[in-house]
Scaffold this active site. Structure first.
Site, PDB file in Angstrom:
ATOM      1  N   LYS A  40      -4.923   6.296 -10.844  1.00 55.49           N
ATOM      2  CA  LYS A  40      -4.095   5.963 -12.002  1.00 55.49           C
ATOM      3  C   LYS A  40      -4.229   4.490 -12.317  1.00 55.49           C
ATOM      4  O   LYS A  40      -4.596   3.660 -11.476  1.00 55.49           O
ATOM      5  CB  LYS A  40      -2.630   6.331 -11.766  1.00 55.49           C
ATOM      6  CG  LYS A  40      -1.924   5.573 -10.630  1.00 55.49           C
ATOM      7  CD  LYS A  40      -1.359   4.226 -11.031  1.00 55.49           C
ATOM      8  CE  LYS A  40      -0.675   3.500  -9.873  1.00 55.49           C
ATOM      9  NZ  LYS A  40      -0.356   2.090 -10.159  1.00 55.49           N
ATOM     10  N   VAL A  67      -9.309   1.714  -2.096  1.00 50.44           N
ATOM     11  CA  VAL A  67      -8.268   1.629  -1.077  1.00 50.44           C
ATOM     12  C   VAL A  67      -7.472   0.347  -1.284  1.00 50.44           C
ATOM     13  O   VAL A  67      -8.049  -0.725  -1.476  1.00 50.44           O
ATOM     14  CB  VAL A  67      -8.890   1.652   0.335  1.00 50.44           C
ATOM     15  CG1 VAL A  67      -7.811   1.495   1.406  1.00 50.44           C
ATOM     16  CG2 VAL A  67      -9.681   2.940   0.545  1.00 50.44           C
ATOM     17  N   ALA A  68      -6.142   0.455  -1.249  1.00 52.89           N
ATOM     18  CA  ALA A  68      -5.251  -0.701  -1.416  1.00 52.89           C
ATOM     19  C   ALA A  68      -5.607  -1.488  -2.665  1.00 52.89           C
ATOM     20  O   ALA A  68      -5.627  -2.710  -2.655  1.00 52.89           O
ATOM     21  CB  ALA A  68      -5.298  -1.603  -0.174  1.00 52.89           C
ATOM     22  N   GLY A  69      -5.869  -0.766  -3.743  1.00 49.95           N
ATOM     23  CA  GLY A  69      -6.323  -1.409  -4.972  1.00 49.95           C
ATOM     24  C   GLY A  69      -5.367  -1.315  -6.133  1.00 49.95           C
ATOM     25  O   GLY A  69      -5.722  -1.671  -7.257  1.00 49.95           O
ATOM     26  N   ALA A  83      -3.161   3.844  -6.765  1.00 53.97           N
ATOM     27  CA  ALA A  83      -2.446   4.999  -6.203  1.00 53.97           C
ATOM     28  C   ALA A  83      -3.328   5.905  -5.362  1.00 53.97           C
ATOM     29  O   ALA A  83      -3.091   7.111  -5.293  1.00 53.97           O
ATOM     30  CB  ALA A  83      -1.764   5.814  -7.305  1.00 53.97           C
ATOM     31  N   GLY A 103      -3.508   6.211  -2.056  1.00 56.38           N
ATOM     32  CA  GLY A 103      -2.724   6.857  -1.009  1.00 56.38           C
ATOM     33  C   GLY A 103      -1.767   7.893  -1.562  1.00 56.38           C
ATOM     34  O   GLY A 103      -1.585   8.966  -0.976  1.00 56.38           O
ATOM     35  N   SER A 104      -1.153   7.585  -2.700  1.00 50.94           N
ATOM     36  CA  SER A 104      -0.236   8.537  -3.325  1.00 50.94           C
ATOM     37  C   SER A 104      -0.982   9.760  -3.835  1.00 50.94           C
ATOM     38  O   SER A 104      -0.483  10.890  -3.750  1.00 50.94           O
ATOM     39  CB  SER A 104       0.517   7.859  -4.472  1.00 50.94           C
ATOM     40  OG  SER A 104       1.358   6.841  -3.990  1.00 50.94           O
ATOM     41  N   ASP A 128       4.829   7.004  -6.689  1.00 48.80           N
ATOM     42  CA  ASP A 128       3.683   7.383  -7.518  1.00 48.80           C
ATOM     43  C   ASP A 128       3.222   8.821  -7.292  1.00 48.80           C
ATOM     44  O   ASP A 128       2.413   9.338  -8.068  1.00 48.80           O
ATOM     45  CB  ASP A 128       2.492   6.450  -7.244  1.00 48.80           C
ATOM     46  CG  ASP A 128       2.699   5.051  -7.796  1.00 48.80           C
ATOM     47  OD1 ASP A 128       3.572   4.877  -8.670  1.00 48.80           O
ATOM     48  OD2 ASP A 128       1.981   4.128  -7.355  1.00 48.80           O
TER      49      ASP A 128
END
Length: 310
Positions: free
Chosen positions: A10, A103-105, A108, A110-111, A144
């Site tokens: 997203k 990643v960690a960007g 979302a 991880g969500s 998210d």
């Protein structure tokens, strides 16, 4: 038996952030757009009670493979909430995530993986698994996660988990520049508070919603905003150069995606995407660039047989 779900990244077209509330969260008004960058999440039943998680794809070594991963927590949540449907023997599951979302960007990733694991686990034990039916569980996992189930374009209120669909005419072309180093979302919010915050800033971006409904690309570009951008740049000043270079070579607009550090560039056409991508790729602080279109669909069950934990 294995169930596989495809989930999309997203971008926040607008992110209005209010001051820190007594519950420790910030009230939000945000417009999400799902983007055609996908992870695939596969959940396989086990005969014992263990849960395992493996990751492949881009930057897989940066993804946690224990209970701190939201996808793991999603499977545990289904197992806890629906113990009888899950199986009398307390089956476990093997989770595998094939990563393409940065990643960690601030996109979302991880969500999205949590949304995929939630849908896959529900499908495996023959529970209703439509995005609408899974919303209450998704909200327990993270702000998210509900949008990552539904996709498209939506207005998010509260913590971003109270969703209303937004009509979006036309398609958007994007370039995303990921960073060599991640940026912690809690750290960005802390810096936002330290910089003064914006009490009452969680306003509905009416100009943006109107532009999306009309399909007016230039008006959409003029209406994009992110209240966390100043905090992200304060923590990572090199992001300002990335945004500036993208604008200088023709991006309609540029902004930090969510809490960062990924930078997002809205462009008019494929030629513009190539030009922006080439320019920002040369910067030492850029890890890689990705082009994508939006809006994209939400979590989707991929074809294949669906088993049961019974």
């Amino acid at each position: 038996m294995t169930v596989t779900v495809r989930v999309s990244a997203k971008v926040n077209l607008a992110l209005g952030v209010g001051g820190l509330a007594p519950d420790g969260f910030h009230p939000l008004a945000t417009v999400f757009e799902a983007i055609c960058i996908y992870d695939e999440v596969a959940v396989t039943r086990r005969d014992d009670s263990r849960i395992t998680l493996t990751v492949s794809g881009e930057d897989a070594d940066q993804v946690p493979t224990d209970e701190t991963n939201l996808a793991w927590r999603a499977v545990e949540l289904v197992r806890e909430e629906f113990a009888s449907e899950w199986g009398k023997r307390g089956h476990g599951a093997d989770i595998h995530i094939d990563k393409s979302i940065p990643v960690a960007g601030g996109m979302a990733g991880g969500s999205a993986d949590a949304a995929g694991a939630l849908m896959a686990a529900a499908a495996l034990c023959r529970l209703p698994y439509s995005p609408e039916e899974l919303q209450p569980l998704a909200a327990q996992l993270g702000s998210d996660v509900p949008f990552c189930l539904t996709g498209g374009v939506a207005l998010g209120r509260g913590r971003g988990d109270r969703l209303a669909p937004v009509i979006c005419r036309g398609r958007h072309r994007w370039v995303f520049a990921t960073s060599n180093q991640g940026l912690s979302t809690p750290a960005v919010y802390r810096r936002f508070d330290e910089l003064g915050g914006t009490p009452g800033g969680e306003t509905v971006p009416n100009d943006l919603i109107s532009a999306l409904t009309r399909g007016d690309l230039d008006a959409v570009a003029a209406s994009l905003s992110n209240d966390l951008q100043a905090a992200a740049i304060d923590l990572r000043p090199e992001l300002e150069e990335v945004l500036t270079v993208g604008r200088e070579v023709g991006a309609l607009t540029a902004l930090v995606s969510g809490s960062g550090p990924t930078c997002a560039f809205l462009v008019r056409d494929t030629a513009g995407a190539k030009k922006v991508s080439a320019a920002v790729s040369n910067l030492p602080q850029v890890h890689r660039t990705r082009t994508a279109r939006g809006p994209a669909a939400g979590a989707q069950l991929l074809p294949g047989p669906v088993g049961s934990f019974a």
